[in-house]
Design an enzyme around this catalytic site. Structure first.
Site, PDB file in Angstrom:
ATOM      1  N   ASP A  39      -7.924  -4.867  -0.178  1.00 23.38           N
ATOM      2  CA  ASP A  39      -8.426  -5.317  -1.475  1.00 23.38           C
ATOM      3  C   ASP A  39      -8.212  -6.810  -1.681  1.00 23.38           C
ATOM      4  OD1 ASP A  39      -9.115  -2.660  -2.360  1.00 23.38           O
ATOM      5  OD2 ASP A  39      -6.975  -2.299  -2.577  1.00 23.38           O
ATOM      6  N   HIS A  68       0.859  -1.185   0.000  1.00 25.71           N
ATOM      7  CA  HIS A  68       0.000   0.000   0.000  1.00 25.71           C
ATOM      8  C   HIS A  68       0.889   1.227   0.000  1.00 25.71           C
ATOM      9  CE1 HIS A  68      -3.089   2.895   1.252  1.00 25.71           C
ATOM     10  NE2 HIS A  68      -3.965   2.021   0.845  1.00 25.71           N
TER      11      HIS A  68
END
Length: 435
Positions: A370, A312
């Site tokens: 995700d 991320h």
């Protein structure tokens, strides 16, 4: 925002040194206030992607990427996702505090009374191709709401902002369900306001007029948790887009539509769709037994293969939302009897490798939210192209909270980023025969 220290910027080109105040937030990095830089020196700063620039001061959401911490109004996401529902989190983001029982009941009632959309929206919807991407449809529908609610268009009127906020939060599930039903040629299901916000959405998505929809509490809670985990995430691309768009004074519906359009990008809201597509590709190419081959391709810079759902831009530790989503994934698959789901087995194998393999550990490529949310949504029955629309539904309240905060900020100004110009200098236009 306190100012206790100062920073001095010196130059080697003869420009006099300039002193800037350093602002200290309640937590997080200090910020050097460079607003007077151009006036004092005639120079700008250069920060592509604004990775080192604080564009605003905010009290809504805080991320500590090194610790893997996410706070909404000071509350850890783990506690909110475990102890609250999405409506309570919406109230928190909009108002700064969690509601008591009466405040929650009043808020839920207001939202429930605005779940219907104008019937003309159905005619607007029919203008789209049946196979249009849901995010194309949502961008149009959300922006089109500004044509139906002239009484809540003035961004500078707090009362109008409040009613537009309720309308957007209430109608987003209806619009997403409409887009889904239209795409598959199924009849639209009108809201049923005796159900909870999330149960109502599930019914509009998966119910039909021929029979009563049976609410599955496990699946509803899973979807509610997805909403909570995606409700806000500080100054990301779509939130910054909403703020920048709203800084011009445009109406709230247009500003949120801009956020929807930005979220559509595969590097932002489309990441969970890309992750699931990756898992399905691994499954088609041999499944768990061939994961080693896939990982070798990921490590090969020349292969062009990317590991989706890991790492991320902000989190340099395990994404706290991923831990919660992993638990939810187990609950949903157990409820639906999908414990042996091949995609989940691949996901678990990939997670194990990423947490143990030195290549990924060194690069801090931990699973993000995700990675699991796509598996959960697919198990529930949501088609892959609709994933980003679900994200937009959840993020709407965060966008609204950020928009409201910006408008109420006495330092609010229309956004106007600067540039480092590298093009041609002044030149004269020659007659066409001399070019």
């Amino acid at each position: 925002m306190s100012t206790e220290h100062k920073a001095t910027l010196s130059f080697t080109d003869g420009t006099p040194s300039v002193e800037f105040p350093i602002h200290q937030g309640t937590i997080g990095p200090d910020v050097i206030d460079i607003r007077k830089l151009y006036g004092a020196t005639g120079k700008f700063t250069y920060d592509p992607g604004f990775l080192s620039t604080a564009s605003c001061n905010s009290t809504i959401t805080y991320i500590d990427g090194d610790k893997g911490e996410l706070l909404y109004r000071g509350y850890p996401i783990e506690q909110l996702a475990t102890n609250c529902d999405f409506m309570e989190v919406c109230y928190l983001l909009l108002n700064g505090e969690l509601p008591n029982e009466s405040q929650r009941a009043e808020f839920v009632s207001r939202v429930s009374n605005h779940t219907m959309v104008n019937e003309q929206m159905h005619f607007f919807l029919r203008g789209f191709r049946r196979d249009a991407h849901p995010m194309a449809v949502m961008t149009g529908l959300v922006g089109g709401m500004s044509a139906f609610y002239p009484d809540s268009m003035n961004l500078m009127d707090k009362n109008q902002r409040d009613i537009s906020a309720i309308r957007l939060i209430a109608k987003m599930p209806t619009l997403v369900a409409m887009a889904y039903k239209y795409g598959i040629g199924a009849p639209h299901m009108y809201p049923k306001n005796e159900l909870s916000y999330t149960a109502n959405f599930m019914r509009m998505m998966f119910g039909n007029p021929c029979e009563d929809y049976k609410v599955n509490d496990v699946l509803v809670r899973a979807m509610d948790r997805i909403f909570i985990l995606h409700a806000d995430h500080e100054q990301n691309a779509s939130t910054s887009t909403v703020r920048l768009c709203a800084s011009s004074g445009t109406n709230p519906f247009a500003a949120i539509a801009a956020g929807v359009a930005c979220l559509w990008g595969p590097s932002h809201g489309g990441a969970n769709e890309a992750c699931l597509n990756m898992l399905m590709e691994i499954q088609q190419n041999g499944g768990v037994e061939k994961i080693g081959d896939f990982i070798n391709k990921v490590k090969d810079k020349d292969s062009g293969v990317r590991l989706m759902g890991f790492g991320h831009r902000v989190y340099k530790n395990y994404d706290p939302r991923a831990k919660l989503m992993r638990e939810t994934c187990h609950e949903v698959l157990n409820e639906l009897g999908l414990q042996d789901d091949p995609l989940f087995k691949i996901a678990m194998a990939l997670e194990k490798i990423a947490l143990e393999d030195e290549y990924f550990v060194k690069r801090k490529l931990y699973p993000n939210v995700d990675f699991y949310s796509g598996i959960v949504q697919k198990a529930i029955g949501i088609p892959v192209p609709l994933f980003t629309a679900i994200f937009a539904l959840a993020r709407t309240v965060g966008w609204i909270a950020q928009l409201n905060e910006m408008i109420a900020d006495p330092e609010y100004k229309i956004g106007r980023p600067r540039q480092l110009f590298m093009g041609a200098t002044h030149r004269d236009v020659k007659p066409i025969g001399q070019r």
